[in-house]
Motif scaffolding. Sequence first.
Motif, PDB file in Angstrom:
ATOM      1  N   LEU A  68       0.845  -1.184   0.000  1.00 15.56           N
ATOM      2  CA  LEU A  68       0.000   0.000   0.000  1.00 15.56           C
ATOM      3  C   LEU A  68       0.882   1.235   0.000  1.00 15.56           C
ATOM      4  O   LEU A  68       1.820   1.324   0.783  1.00 15.56           O
ATOM      5  N   ALA A  69       0.581   2.189  -0.891  1.00 16.41           N
ATOM      6  CA  ALA A  69       1.322   3.450  -0.920  1.00 16.41           C
ATOM      7  C   ALA A  69       1.016   4.239   0.354  1.00 16.41           C
ATOM      8  O   ALA A  69       0.008   3.994   1.027  1.00 16.41           O
ATOM      9  N   ALA A  70       1.874   5.200   0.666  1.00 20.05           N
ATOM     10  CA  ALA A  70       1.754   5.977   1.904  1.00 20.05           C
ATOM     11  C   ALA A  70       0.400   6.659   2.040  1.00 20.05           C
ATOM     12  O   ALA A  70      -0.150   6.746   3.135  1.00 20.05           O
ATOM     13  N   ASP A  71      -0.161   7.156   0.925  1.00 20.86           N
ATOM     14  CA  ASP A  71      -1.451   7.857   1.016  1.00 20.86           C
ATOM     15  C   ASP A  71      -2.641   6.901   1.053  1.00 20.86           C
ATOM     16  O   ASP A  71      -3.770   7.309   1.238  1.00 20.86           O
ATOM     17  N   GLY A  72      -2.387   5.594   0.882  1.00 22.62           N
ATOM     18  CA  GLY A  72      -3.451   4.600   0.996  1.00 22.62           C
ATOM     19  C   GLY A  72      -4.307   4.432  -0.227  1.00 22.62           C
ATOM     20  O   GLY A  72      -5.236   3.622  -0.232  1.00 22.62           O
ATOM     21  N   THR A  73      -4.029   5.157  -1.309  1.00 16.29           N
ATOM     22  CA  THR A  73      -4.903   5.071  -2.484  1.00 16.29           C
ATOM     23  C   THR A  73      -4.294   4.287  -3.633  1.00 16.29           C
ATOM     24  O   THR A  73      -4.939   4.112  -4.662  1.00 16.29           O
ATOM     25  N   GLU A  74      -3.050   3.805  -3.494  1.00 16.49           N
ATOM     26  CA  GLU A  74      -2.450   2.963  -4.529  1.00 16.49           C
ATOM     27  C   GLU A  74      -2.081   1.623  -3.920  1.00 16.49           C
ATOM     28  O   GLU A  74      -1.292   1.558  -2.975  1.00 16.49           O
ATOM     29  N   ILE A  75      -2.675   0.578  -4.460  1.00 19.56           N
ATOM     30  CA  ILE A  75      -2.438  -0.774  -3.971  1.00 19.56           C
ATOM     31  C   ILE A  75      -1.677  -1.527  -5.054  1.00 19.56           C
ATOM     32  O   ILE A  75      -2.079  -1.488  -6.225  1.00 19.56           O
ATOM     33  N   THR A  76      -0.593  -2.192  -4.685  1.00 17.39           N
ATOM     34  CA  THR A  76       0.194  -2.975  -5.629  1.00 17.39           C
ATOM     35  C   THR A  76       0.045  -4.446  -5.291  1.00 17.39           C
ATOM     36  O   THR A  76       0.318  -4.858  -4.165  1.00 17.39           O
ATOM     37  N   SER A 146     -19.404  -3.449   4.025  1.00 19.83           N
ATOM     38  CA  SER A 146     -18.164  -2.715   3.794  1.00 19.83           C
ATOM     39  C   SER A 146     -17.132  -3.632   3.160  1.00 19.83           C
ATOM     40  O   SER A 146     -17.042  -4.807   3.495  1.00 19.83           O
ATOM     41  N   VAL A 147     -16.368  -3.049   2.234  1.00 19.74           N
ATOM     42  CA  VAL A 147     -15.299  -3.770   1.551  1.00 19.74           C
ATOM     43  C   VAL A 147     -14.090  -2.841   1.541  1.00 19.74           C
ATOM     44  O   VAL A 147     -14.161  -1.731   1.024  1.00 19.74           O
ATOM     45  N   THR A 148     -12.981  -3.300   2.134  1.00 19.42           N
ATOM     46  CA  THR A 148     -11.776  -2.481   2.222  1.00 19.42           C
ATOM     47  C   THR A 148     -10.618  -3.190   1.544  1.00 19.42           C
ATOM     48  O   THR A 148     -10.349  -4.360   1.822  1.00 19.42           O
ATOM     49  N   LEU A 149      -9.952  -2.466   0.656  1.00 18.56           N
ATOM     50  CA  LEU A 149      -8.713  -2.925   0.028  1.00 18.56           C
ATOM     51  C   LEU A 149      -7.688  -1.836   0.263  1.00 18.56           C
ATOM     52  O   LEU A 149      -7.849  -0.703  -0.210  1.00 18.56           O
ATOM     53  N   GLY A 150      -6.651  -2.155   1.030  1.00 13.25           N
ATOM     54  CA  GLY A 150      -5.652  -1.145   1.362  1.00 13.25           C
ATOM     55  C   GLY A 150      -6.293  -0.049   2.187  1.00 13.25           C
ATOM     56  O   GLY A 150      -6.915  -0.304   3.204  1.00 13.25           O
ATOM     57  N   GLY A 151      -6.171   1.187   1.727  1.00 13.56           N
ATOM     58  CA  GLY A 151      -6.757   2.316   2.439  1.00 13.56           C
ATOM     59  C   GLY A 151      -8.075   2.762   1.862  1.00 13.56           C
ATOM     60  O   GLY A 151      -8.564   3.844   2.190  1.00 13.56           O
ATOM     61  N   VAL A 152      -8.671   1.959   1.005  1.00 14.78           N
ATOM     62  CA  VAL A 152      -9.906   2.335   0.310  1.00 14.78           C
ATOM     63  C   VAL A 152     -11.054   1.471   0.811  1.00 14.78           C
ATOM     64  O   VAL A 152     -10.974   0.245   0.775  1.00 14.78           O
ATOM     65  N   LYS A 190      -1.225  -2.601 -10.409  1.00 13.85           N
ATOM     66  CA  LYS A 190      -1.349  -1.413  -9.563  1.00 13.85           C
ATOM     67  C   LYS A 190      -2.745  -0.839  -9.730  1.00 13.85           C
ATOM     68  O   LYS A 190      -3.199  -0.575 -10.842  1.00 13.85           O
ATOM     69  N   LEU A 191      -3.426  -0.665  -8.612  1.00 13.07           N
ATOM     70  CA  LEU A 191      -4.762  -0.093  -8.586  1.00 13.07           C
ATOM     71  C   LEU A 191      -4.681   1.258  -7.888  1.00 13.07           C
ATOM     72  O   LEU A 191      -4.191   1.349  -6.759  1.00 13.07           O
ATOM     73  N   THR A 192      -5.174   2.317  -8.549  1.00 13.41           N
ATOM     74  CA  THR A 192      -5.129   3.661  -7.976  1.00 13.41           C
ATOM     75  C   THR A 192      -6.535   4.215  -7.885  1.00 13.41           C
ATOM     76  O   THR A 192      -7.286   4.166  -8.858  1.00 13.41           O
ATOM     77  N   ARG A 193      -6.896   4.752  -6.738  1.00 12.06           N
ATOM     78  CA  ARG A 193      -8.234   5.318  -6.528  1.00 12.06           C
ATOM     79  C   ARG A 193      -8.140   6.819  -6.601  1.00 12.06           C
ATOM     80  O   ARG A 193      -7.231   7.441  -6.143  1.00 12.06           O
TER      81      ARG A 193
END
Length: 193
Positions: A68-76, A146-152, A190-193
Amino acid sequence: MSAIDIGNLAYLGLLLAALGGYLFVSNRDRLGQMARHALLWALIFVAVIAGIGLWDQISQTIRPSQTLAADGTEITLPRQADGHYYARLTVNGVEIPFLVDTGATDVVLTRDAARAVGIDLGRLVFSGRAGTANGTVRTAPVRLDSVTLGGVTDHDLRAMVNDGDLDMPLLGMAYLSRFSHIEITGGALKLTR
């Protein structure tokens, strides 16, 4: 250290001394060879202990996991040895592993996964049908709180429960399309929100 621990250590010390004494006496004419063997076994023992101590780092290299990226919106999600991408999502407070499947339309739960996240299987109505590689299966629509992946985190997500033989839940396009950017690069998704 308790008296029992000291007693156990003393017992093990005596046992080791007796075993070492026997080996020394029985191999006194081959002391050099015995010393080499003892050193070899000591090195093997140290290597096993080091491997156990470093297992978390070794397993991350051998079988990388999602980051998880530092900001929580990019999951690798790293590609695994079987060529697939897997994600660990928290569904209704329960961590569930998913296979990322761009060929699947919906988020699809197995019966076991549905039960684990608190869905009452006795109340499901298997009114839908889905075509799979193993043929047509019945599906039941459900809503996930609720569904959480990383910070999303997403709420009130539509999903399906599969009535067939499915090895693990599928993360289909209905969920993946919620991300603004999907990229496969360098052996990772890579998934970016």
